[in-house]
Design a protein around this motif. Structure first.
Motif, PDB file in Angstrom:
ATOM      1  N   GLY A  90       0.817  -1.192   0.000  1.00 14.09           N
ATOM      2  CA  GLY A  90       0.000   0.000   0.000  1.00 14.09           C
ATOM      3  C   GLY A  90       0.859   1.254   0.000  1.00 14.09           C
ATOM      4  N   GLN A  91       0.190   2.374   0.155  1.00 10.74           N
ATOM      5  CA  GLN A  91       0.866   3.670   0.116  1.00 10.74           C
ATOM      6  C   GLN A  91       0.381   4.520   1.275  1.00 10.74           C
ATOM      7  OE1 GLN A  91       0.250   5.825  -3.512  1.00 10.74           O
ATOM      8  NE2 GLN A  91       2.021   7.148  -3.226  1.00 10.74           N
ATOM      9  N   VAL A  92       1.312   5.278   1.848  1.00  9.02           N
ATOM     10  CA  VAL A  92       0.982   6.173   2.951  1.00  9.02           C
ATOM     11  C   VAL A  92       0.318   7.420   2.374  1.00  9.02           C
ATOM     12  CG1 VAL A  92       1.908   7.550   4.839  1.00  9.02           C
ATOM     13  CG2 VAL A  92       2.868   5.306   4.364  1.00  9.02           C
ATOM     14  N   VAL A  93      -0.863   7.759   2.899  1.00  8.76           N
ATOM     15  CA  VAL A  93      -1.603   8.930   2.437  1.00  8.76           C
ATOM     16  C   VAL A  93      -1.971   9.778   3.646  1.00  8.76           C
ATOM     17  CG1 VAL A  93      -2.538   7.750   0.412  1.00  8.76           C
ATOM     18  CG2 VAL A  93      -3.814   7.708   2.552  1.00  8.76           C
ATOM     19  N   ALA A  94      -2.343  11.016   3.388  1.00  9.19           N
ATOM     20  CA  ALA A  94      -2.722  11.921   4.470  1.00  9.19           C
ATOM     21  C   ALA A  94      -4.128  11.598   4.943  1.00  9.19           C
ATOM     22  CB  ALA A  94      -2.640  13.367   3.989  1.00  9.19           C
ATOM     23  N   GLY A  95      -4.262  11.399   6.251  1.00  5.33           N
ATOM     24  CA  GLY A  95      -5.598  11.180   6.795  1.00  5.33           C
ATOM     25  C   GLY A  95      -6.401  12.459   6.840  1.00  5.33           C
ATOM     26  N   LYS A  96      -5.703  13.583   6.934  1.00  7.61           N
ATOM     27  CA  LYS A  96      -6.353  14.894   6.933  1.00  7.61           C
ATOM     28  C   LYS A  96      -5.421  15.867   6.233  1.00  7.61           C
ATOM     29  CE  LYS A  96      -8.024  18.552  10.014  1.00  7.61           C
ATOM     30  NZ  LYS A  96      -8.181  18.957  11.437  1.00  7.61           N
ATOM     31  N   GLN A  97      -5.915  16.517   5.190  1.00  6.86           N
ATOM     32  CA  GLN A  97      -5.124  17.510   4.474  1.00  6.86           C
ATOM     33  C   GLN A  97      -5.982  18.736   4.184  1.00  6.86           C
ATOM     34  OE1 GLN A  97      -3.661  15.958   0.780  1.00  6.86           O
ATOM     35  NE2 GLN A  97      -5.622  15.147   0.123  1.00  6.86           N
ATOM     36  N   LEU A  98      -5.333  19.901   4.237  1.00  2.00           N
ATOM     37  CA  LEU A  98      -6.055  21.154   4.095  1.00  2.00           C
ATOM     38  C   LEU A  98      -5.352  22.033   3.071  1.00  2.00           C
ATOM     39  CD1 LEU A  98      -8.222  23.185   5.084  1.00  2.00           C
ATOM     40  CD2 LEU A  98      -6.512  23.981   6.746  1.00  2.00           C
ATOM     41  N   PRO A  99      -6.026  22.344   1.956  1.00  2.00           N
ATOM     42  CA  PRO A  99      -5.458  23.331   1.029  1.00  2.00           C
ATOM     43  C   PRO A  99      -5.490  24.708   1.689  1.00  2.00           C
ATOM     44  CG  PRO A  99      -7.138  21.976  -0.046  1.00  2.00           C
ATOM     45  CD  PRO A  99      -7.255  21.743   1.420  1.00  2.00           C
ATOM     46  N   LEU A 100      -4.349  25.318   1.883  1.00  2.00           N
ATOM     47  CA  LEU A 100      -4.246  26.610   2.561  1.00  2.00           C
ATOM     48  C   LEU A 100      -4.302  27.728   1.532  1.00  2.00           C
ATOM     49  CD1 LEU A 100      -3.782  27.794   5.408  1.00  2.00           C
ATOM     50  CD2 LEU A 100      -1.343  27.862   4.873  1.00  2.00           C
ATOM     51  N   SER A 101      -5.213  28.680   1.758  1.00  2.00           N
ATOM     52  CA  SER A 101      -5.377  29.796   0.823  1.00  2.00           C
ATOM     53  C   SER A 101      -5.515  31.101   1.610  1.00  2.00           C
ATOM     54  CB  SER A 101      -6.600  29.595  -0.074  1.00  2.00           C
ATOM     55  OG  SER A 101      -7.776  29.504   0.717  1.00  2.00           O
ATOM     56  N   ALA A 102      -5.241  32.202   0.937  1.00  2.05           N
ATOM     57  CA  ALA A 102      -5.358  33.534   1.553  1.00  2.05           C
ATOM     58  C   ALA A 102      -6.745  34.093   1.274  1.00  2.05           C
ATOM     59  CB  ALA A 102      -4.289  34.460   0.999  1.00  2.05           C
ATOM     60  N   ASP A 103      -7.385  34.669   2.309  1.00  5.20           N
ATOM     61  CA  ASP A 103      -8.716  35.257   2.135  1.00  5.20           C
ATOM     62  C   ASP A 103      -8.655  36.635   1.487  1.00  5.20           C
ATOM     63  OD1 ASP A 103      -9.862  33.033   3.278  1.00  5.20           O
ATOM     64  OD2 ASP A 103      -9.856  33.864   5.297  1.00  5.20           O
ATOM     65  N   VAL A 104      -7.493  37.267   1.531  1.00  4.20           N
ATOM     66  CA  VAL A 104      -7.318  38.579   0.935  1.00  4.20           C
ATOM     67  C   VAL A 104      -6.104  38.545   0.026  1.00  4.20           C
ATOM     68  CG1 VAL A 104      -8.414  39.796   2.860  1.00  4.20           C
ATOM     69  CG2 VAL A 104      -5.948  39.371   2.896  1.00  4.20           C
ATOM     70  N   SER A 105      -6.018  39.546  -0.825  1.00  4.40           N
ATOM     71  CA  SER A 105      -4.877  39.655  -1.724  1.00  4.40           C
ATOM     72  C   SER A 105      -3.893  40.684  -1.195  1.00  4.40           C
ATOM     73  CB  SER A 105      -5.347  40.042  -3.133  1.00  4.40           C
ATOM     74  OG  SER A 105      -6.053  41.286  -3.090  1.00  4.40           O
ATOM     75  N   GLY A 106      -2.676  40.600  -1.691  1.00  2.48           N
ATOM     76  CA  GLY A 106      -1.664  41.546  -1.260  1.00  2.48           C
ATOM     77  C   GLY A 106      -0.269  40.969  -1.433  1.00  2.48           C
ATOM     78  N   ARG A 107       0.696  41.761  -1.086  1.00  4.70           N
ATOM     79  CA  ARG A 107       2.089  41.341  -1.174  1.00  4.70           C
ATOM     80  C   ARG A 107       2.548  40.761   0.156  1.00  4.70           C
ATOM     81  NH1 ARG A 107       4.317  42.516  -5.832  1.00  4.70           N
ATOM     82  NH2 ARG A 107       3.367  44.132  -7.147  1.00  4.70           N
ATOM     83  N   ILE A 108       3.410  39.751   0.040  1.00  3.79           N
ATOM     84  CA  ILE A 108       3.880  39.060   1.238  1.00  3.79           C
ATOM     85  C   ILE A 108       4.902  39.950   1.947  1.00  3.79           C
ATOM     86  CG2 ILE A 108       5.057  37.016   2.109  1.00  3.79           C
ATOM     87  CD1 ILE A 108       4.024  35.512  -0.332  1.00  3.79           C
ATOM     88  N   LYS A 109       4.629  40.211   3.233  1.00  4.36           N
ATOM     89  CA  LYS A 109       5.539  41.021   4.052  1.00  4.36           C
ATOM     90  C   LYS A 109       6.426  40.158   4.946  1.00  4.36           C
ATOM     91  CE  LYS A 109       3.824  43.393   7.483  1.00  4.36           C
ATOM     92  NZ  LYS A 109       3.081  44.442   8.247  1.00  4.36           N
ATOM     93  N   TYR A 110       5.904  38.961   5.314  1.00  6.19           N
ATOM     94  CA  TYR A 110       6.661  38.083   6.223  1.00  6.19           C
ATOM     95  C   TYR A 110       6.347  36.634   5.877  1.00  6.19           C
ATOM     96  CZ  TYR A 110       7.690  35.381  10.417  1.00  6.19           C
ATOM     97  OH  TYR A 110       8.135  34.414  11.286  1.00  6.19           O
ATOM     98  N   LEU A 111       7.390  35.786   5.930  1.00  8.64           N
ATOM     99  CA  LEU A 111       7.245  34.340   5.748  1.00  8.64           C
ATOM    100  C   LEU A 111       7.971  33.640   6.886  1.00  8.64           C
ATOM    101  CD1 LEU A 111       7.732  33.470   1.958  1.00  8.64           C
ATOM    102  CD2 LEU A 111       5.719  33.051   3.346  1.00  8.64           C
TER     103      LEU A 111
END
Length: 592
Positions: A90-111
């Motif tokens: 078999g293959q190891v898969v994610a039991g829980k995965q979340l596509p992460l998205s931004a609710d607003v637009s803009g330029r990235i100030k910090y990572l």
């Protein structure tokens, strides 16, 4: 005259031609005669040579063939209750995965330094922050608009209050004027007041009525304005909440402990709202996805009713390192795999702390407990012939010989030869010859007595085998029927395969089988290409025992010959001591 000459010439020509024809026929006849003569000579020579070869060919003597026993290993069987293991991948898969998205637009100030592919982030960790200047201004504007609406609502409330007071005062005056007018109407009928005075009272009443209607209309209008202002207040409150939420959305936090996947961002990069910036894989919820055939799935369901909650093992090979972890089946796919006809299952891993290096996508070996089989025989798969046959070498209820070849202590001689002789002597239930004791009573040397016992014992042990071989040579047709004590013939038994356990196959007896397998039966374990009913075999242990007997006999014969030679050299030595040469064997010494 010339005519006579011509006639002579023609006559001569005719004779010459006739003579030539006669010579040609004679030559043809001679050639044919010679050809047929040569053919007759060649044919006769060939037949004579063939007859000569046929009469002088060597006579082929048909030698009797002796059937050779194949040396094989055996497996003694036993019945047991077995729960085999289904081996799958078999293959190891994610039991829980979340596509992460931004609710607003803009330029990235910090990572965050951990916001990279494969990195682990903790819950509530700040992952990214956008420039918030615009969203801070939107929040301030929303607050101001809501404040203006609040002030307007207060002003309208004050107007409504004053209008209500004026309305109540005007209503009281209107009621007084109406009462005064009604009394003036009675007085005018009595002639107390004039009609002009009554008209003035009526005009006053009409004026009060108009003022009262005006105030009532103003009051209704103010209340409608208040309702509209309340609706605007709700909209401005929502705008304020949105501005506040947008400002908060410029900072993105990790919702749970997770691995970062599919992230490729840099500071200063512009991102759009609702665009996926990464995928979070829950670190504490990792599953193994594997498949079962419809037969395997059906067996487990038939016995247990469900497969949910069944524990399995998953093995992950990382180079030369093997990591094993436990998992529990928690769900079954809702659809059958069209290509294979199987079904996908998911099992959640329990002991994740012991396999920290485990990552999504790893291929693992899955061990799933199968149904429990009762009274099953488990043998290697290569012992099965034609999908349903096994071969019995020896039955459990037949007489067997103890082929333990370990040497036992010997009182007179500790050599391995003497021990092997005594072991073979005991296995064959052979008693020592009576002349062994009588020889001892006649003062026969001890080593000669021992060697004689060895020789007699081995010869008695192999006497039956030599007789069987002689009989086989004298009667070749019956040689296949001669089987020595340690040789056996194969017996085929038909069985039914019910399952597999790795490289082992699970079998049971067929119903109403006439030669069913029993506990303790010895099955053919060595794979034979010519296996079949009646094939002559000998076990490895018995073959070693036969070799040990032959070796013991050779050593015993050698020891006996050495003893005889020593006995013969003794008397000749005695003759030399008397100083004369004997006239013969055992003769008196010469007298010179």
């Amino acid at each position: 005259m010339p005519e006579n000459n011509n006639y002579k010439i023609e006559r001569m020509s005719y004779k010459t031609l006739q003579q030539f024809n006669n010579n040609s026929k004679t030559a043809l006849f001679m050639r044919l005669s010679i050809s047929f003569g040569l053919m007759a000579i060649i044919t006769f020579s060939a037949l004579y040579y063939f007859n000569f070869l046929n009469n002088n060919q060597p006579q082929v003597v048909n030698k009797a063939t002796t059937e050779q026993a194949a040396t094989v290993d055996t497996l003694v069987i036993d019945f047991e209750d077995i729960q085999p293991t289904i081996t799958n991948y078999g293959q190891v898969v994610a039991g829980k995965q979340l596509p992460l998205s931004a609710d607003v637009s803009g330029r990235i100030k910090y990572l965050s330094p951990n916001f990279k592919n494969g990195a682990i982030v903790q819950k509530n960790e700040l992952l990214m922050e956008l420039e918030s200047f615009q969203y801070e201004g939107n929040l301030i504007t929303a607050k101001a608009n809501l404040q203006d609406i609040s002030f307007s609502a207060i002003d309208i409330d004050n107007q409504i209050t004053s209008t209500e007071i004026a309305y109540k005062s005007t209503l009281s005056l209107y009621e007084s004027a109406e009462n005064d007018y009604q009394g003036s109407v009675k007085l005018q009928k009595s002639g107390i007041i004039t009609k002009q005075a009554l008209d003035e009272k009526n005009q006053t009443l009409i004026g009060k009525k108009q003022s009262l209607d005006t105030l009532s209309a103003s009051l209704i209008n103010l209340k409608n304005q208040k309702l509209q202002l309340l609706t605007t207040t709700d909209a401005q409150q929502w705008a304020l909440d949105k501005a506040s939420k947008d400002l908060a959305s410029t900072k993105i936090y990790a919702p749970f402990n997770a691995y970062i996947h599919n992230s490729d961002l840099e500071i200063g990069q512009y991102i759009s709202s609702n665009s996926t910036i990464a995928t979070l894989l829950d670190q504490q919820k990792i599953d193994v996805k594997f498949s079962l055939s419809d037969g395997q799935y059906g067996r487990i369901i038939a016995q247990n009713g469900t497969i949910i909650g069944r524990k399995i093992q998953a093995i992950w090979h990382v180079g030369q390192v093997k990591k094993t972890f436990e998992a529990v089946i928690n769900r079954v796919n809702s659809e059958i795999i069209a290509a294979s006809g199987g079904i996908d299952l998911y099992a959640s891993i329990e002991n994740l702390e012991t396999v920290e290096a485990l990552r999504i996508g790893a291929f693992v070996k899955v061990l799933i407990p199968d149904q429990t089989y009762e009274q099953i025989i488990k043998i290697p798969e290569y012992m099965i012939y034609d999908n349903d046959l096994v071969y019995v070498v020896a039955r459990s209820n037949s007489a067997t010989i103890d082929y333990d070849t370990q040497a036992e202590p010997d009182i007179q001689d500790g050599s391995e030869t003497n021990k092997a002789v005594k072991k073979a002597e005991r296995n064959a239930n052979i008693e020592k010859p009576e002349n062994a004791d009588s020889a001892s009573a006649k003062n026969v040397p001890a080593d000669q007595l021992t060697n004689q016992a060895k020789t007699d014992t081995v010869e008695n042990q192999e006497q039956g085998q030599r007789q069987g071989k002689r009989k086989a040579q004298n009667n070749p047709e019956d040689s296949s029927q001669e089987v020595t004590q340690d040789e056996k013939r194969l017996e085929s038994v038909q069985v039914k395969i019910v399952g597999y356990d790795g490289e082992q196959v699970l079998i049971i007896n067929l119903q109403d089988s006439e030669n069913a397998l029993e506990i303790g039966d010895a099955l053919l374990q060595t794979r034979l290409s010519l296996a079949g009913n009646g094939v002559l075999v000998i076990t490895s242990e018995e073959s070693k025992q036969r070799q040990a007997l032959a070796l013991a006999k050779i050593e015993a014969d050698g020891a006996g010959n050495n003893s005889n030679r020593r006995g013969q050299r003794g008397p000749r030595g005695g003759q030399a001591m008397f100083g004369g040469s004997g006239g013969g064997n055992g003769g008196p010494p010469g007298g010179r």
